[in-house]
Design a protein around this motif. Structure first.
Motif, PDB file in Angstrom:
ATOM      1  N   THR A  39       0.783  -1.310   0.064  1.00 35.44           N
ATOM      2  CA  THR A  39      -0.022   0.068  -0.058  1.00 35.44           C
ATOM      3  C   THR A  39       0.707   1.058   0.147  1.00 35.44           C
ATOM      4  OG1 THR A  39      -1.818  -1.112   1.123  1.00 35.44           O
ATOM      5  CG2 THR A  39      -1.652   1.289   1.371  1.00 35.44           C
ATOM      6  N   ALA A  40       1.807   1.116   0.757  1.00 35.14           N
ATOM      7  CA  ALA A  40       2.658   2.248   0.831  1.00 35.14           C
ATOM      8  C   ALA A  40       3.682   2.521  -0.383  1.00 35.14           C
ATOM      9  CB  ALA A  40       3.694   2.244   2.133  1.00 35.14           C
ATOM     10  N   GLY A  41       3.830   1.748  -1.346  1.00 33.90           N
ATOM     11  CA  GLY A  41       4.508   1.632  -2.714  1.00 33.90           C
ATOM     12  C   GLY A  41       6.052   1.532  -2.230  1.00 33.90           C
ATOM     13  N   ILE A  42       6.443   0.792  -1.114  1.00 34.82           N
ATOM     14  CA  ILE A  42       7.983   0.523  -0.955  1.00 34.82           C
ATOM     15  C   ILE A  42       8.448  -0.176  -2.046  1.00 34.82           C
ATOM     16  CG2 ILE A  42       9.775  -0.396   0.469  1.00 34.82           C
ATOM     17  CD1 ILE A  42       7.924   0.627   2.848  1.00 34.82           C
ATOM     18  N   ARG A  43       9.477   0.207  -2.669  1.00 30.03           N
ATOM     19  CA  ARG A  43      10.341  -0.369  -3.449  1.00 30.03           C
ATOM     20  C   ARG A  43      11.640  -1.238  -2.950  1.00 30.03           C
ATOM     21  NH1 ARG A  43       9.746   0.543  -9.071  1.00 30.03           N
ATOM     22  NH2 ARG A  43      11.921   0.752  -9.369  1.00 30.03           N
ATOM     23  N   TYR A  44      11.971  -2.270  -3.217  1.00 31.54           N
ATOM     24  CA  TYR A  44      13.357  -3.044  -3.014  1.00 31.54           C
ATOM     25  C   TYR A  44      14.260  -3.064  -3.891  1.00 31.54           C
ATOM     26  CZ  TYR A  44      10.071  -4.882   0.489  1.00 31.54           C
ATOM     27  OH  TYR A  44       8.915  -5.160   1.456  1.00 31.54           O
ATOM     28  N   GLU A  45      15.203  -1.954  -3.788  1.00 33.72           N
ATOM     29  CA  GLU A  45      16.057  -1.650  -4.814  1.00 33.72           C
ATOM     30  C   GLU A  45      17.371  -2.715  -4.671  1.00 33.72           C
ATOM     31  OE1 GLU A  45      15.633   0.791  -6.907  1.00 33.72           O
ATOM     32  OE2 GLU A  45      13.948   1.875  -5.550  1.00 33.72           O
ATOM     33  N   LEU A  46      17.398  -3.223  -3.557  1.00 32.90           N
ATOM     34  CA  LEU A  46      18.808  -4.515  -3.413  1.00 32.90           C
ATOM     35  C   LEU A  46      18.022  -5.325  -2.143  1.00 32.90           C
ATOM     36  CD1 LEU A  46      21.600  -5.276  -4.022  1.00 32.90           C
ATOM     37  CD2 LEU A  46      22.384  -3.941  -2.281  1.00 32.90           C
ATOM     38  N   CYS A  54      15.787   0.033   0.444  1.00 32.98           N
ATOM     39  CA  CYS A  54      14.330   0.212   0.272  1.00 32.98           C
ATOM     40  C   CYS A  54      14.127   1.584  -0.009  1.00 32.98           C
ATOM     41  CB  CYS A  54      13.417  -0.315   1.236  1.00 32.98           C
ATOM     42  SG  CYS A  54      13.373  -2.304   1.660  1.00 32.98           S
ATOM     43  N   THR A  55      13.213   2.097  -0.857  1.00 28.30           N
ATOM     44  CA  THR A  55      12.890   3.471  -0.944  1.00 28.30           C
ATOM     45  C   THR A  55      11.468   3.646  -0.915  1.00 28.30           C
ATOM     46  OG1 THR A  55      12.712   2.996  -3.461  1.00 28.30           O
ATOM     47  CG2 THR A  55      14.889   3.806  -2.759  1.00 28.30           C
ATOM     48  N   ILE A  56      10.942   4.701  -0.638  1.00 26.63           N
ATOM     49  CA  ILE A  56       9.514   5.306  -0.850  1.00 26.63           C
ATOM     50  C   ILE A  56       9.656   6.762  -1.382  1.00 26.63           C
ATOM     51  CG2 ILE A  56       9.725   6.235   1.692  1.00 26.63           C
ATOM     52  CD1 ILE A  56       6.808   4.927   1.962  1.00 26.63           C
ATOM     53  N   LYS A  57       8.721   6.740  -2.032  1.00 25.52           N
ATOM     54  CA  LYS A  57       8.341   7.968  -3.280  1.00 25.52           C
ATOM     55  C   LYS A  57       7.627   9.230  -2.213  1.00 25.52           C
ATOM     56  CE  LYS A  57      10.011   6.963  -7.098  1.00 25.52           C
ATOM     57  NZ  LYS A  57      11.167   7.409  -7.582  1.00 25.52           N
ATOM     58  N   LEU A  76       8.289   3.512   8.546  1.00 27.25           N
ATOM     59  CA  LEU A  76       7.916   1.956   7.890  1.00 27.25           C
ATOM     60  C   LEU A  76       9.028   1.652   6.862  1.00 27.25           C
ATOM     61  CD1 LEU A  76       5.860  -0.177   7.168  1.00 27.25           C
ATOM     62  CD2 LEU A  76       4.925   1.444   5.444  1.00 27.25           C
ATOM     63  N   VAL A  77       9.631   2.618   6.257  1.00 28.37           N
ATOM     64  CA  VAL A  77      10.922   2.131   5.080  1.00 28.37           C
ATOM     65  C   VAL A  77      11.783   1.346   5.734  1.00 28.37           C
ATOM     66  CG1 VAL A  77      12.108   4.176   4.819  1.00 28.37           C
ATOM     67  CG2 VAL A  77      11.713   2.691   2.852  1.00 28.37           C
ATOM     68  N   THR A 115      15.410   6.886   0.983  1.00 23.84           N
ATOM     69  CA  THR A 115      16.019   5.625   1.048  1.00 23.84           C
ATOM     70  C   THR A 115      16.257   5.091   2.369  1.00 23.84           C
ATOM     71  OG1 THR A 115      16.912   6.249  -1.275  1.00 23.84           O
ATOM     72  CG2 THR A 115      18.067   4.334  -0.156  1.00 23.84           C
ATOM     73  N   ALA A 116      16.278   3.581   2.798  1.00 27.47           N
ATOM     74  CA  ALA A 116      16.647   3.193   3.842  1.00 27.47           C
ATOM     75  C   ALA A 116      17.649   2.050   3.314  1.00 27.47           C
ATOM     76  CB  ALA A 116      15.526   2.631   4.691  1.00 27.47           C
ATOM     77  N   VAL A 117      18.713   1.825   3.838  1.00 28.46           N
ATOM     78  CA  VAL A 117      19.667   0.920   3.805  1.00 28.46           C
ATOM     79  C   VAL A 117      20.186   0.292   5.165  1.00 28.46           C
ATOM     80  CG1 VAL A 117      22.319   0.485   2.894  1.00 28.46           C
ATOM     81  CG2 VAL A 117      20.935   2.358   2.028  1.00 28.46           C
ATOM     82  N   ALA A 118      19.817  -0.949   5.058  1.00 35.50           N
ATOM     83  CA  ALA A 118      19.886  -1.992   6.410  1.00 35.50           C
ATOM     84  C   ALA A 118      20.985  -2.846   5.955  1.00 35.50           C
ATOM     85  CB  ALA A 118      18.492  -2.606   6.706  1.00 35.50           C
TER      86      ALA A 118
END
Length: 166
Positions: A39-46, A54-57, A76-77, A115-118
């Motif tokens: 629903t939030a539209g989170i994208r998994y870049e890697l 993960c990114t969120i617009k 959330l991201v 962008t979130a990098v974990a």
């Protein structure tokens, strides 16, 4: 070293796809598995066992009153990236991963997309894979379009043995 893991199997199945298609396939698949993420539209870049990005617009449904990404959307991201990197290291059917705590300190107004990098260290990965029950603090860096970190976060995840059906 690692037992079978459904998330890793899905990710490995997309390795030959072009990057843009791989991101869309993983984001759609994981968004269906975790409806809030979809629903939030989170994208998994890697997505790897060591790192998840993960990114969120910055789009209207995710915005706050000053047209930036809402604080809860940033949480959330970060939760999504840290949860998936932790989950990538759990053998399927054996352990369940749960968020124990999240601490977020908002330092400044975010500009644009987030962008979130974990990441996990090799020692943390081995602990998750070999210990029946435990907890780990997962490193997560959140940046905005300017490359600045508007939020500092700390996410602690636990894993416990899955209960077997009687």
């Amino acid at each position: 070293m690692m037992s079978k893991n459904l998330i890793a199997t899905i990710v490995n199945g997309t390795k030959l796809l072009p990057a843009s298609v791989r991101v869309r396939v993983l984001s759609t698949a994981f968004g269906k598995a975790v409806p809030m993420v979809g629903t939030a539209g989170i994208r998994y870049e890697l997505v790897t066992p060591e790192k998840v990005i993960c990114t969120i617009k910055n789009r209207r449904p995710m915005q706050n009153h000053i047209h930036g990404v809402h604080a809860v959307a940033m949480a959330l991201v970060a939760e999504t990236a840290t949860g998936f990197v932790t989950s990538m290291n759990l053998p399927d059917g054996e352990k369940l991963v749960l968020i124990k705590s999240m601490k977020l300190e908002y330092k400044k107004v975010a500009k644009g997309d987030i962008t979130a990098v974990a990441t996990l260290t090799q020692t943390q990965r081995e602990l998750i894979a070999t210990t029946p029950k435990g907890e780990v603090t997962v490193s997560c860096i959140i940046t905005d379009e300017t490359g600045q970190s508007p939020v500092e976060c700390e996410m602690i995840w636990v894993w416990v043995p899955k209960k077997r059906a009687a």
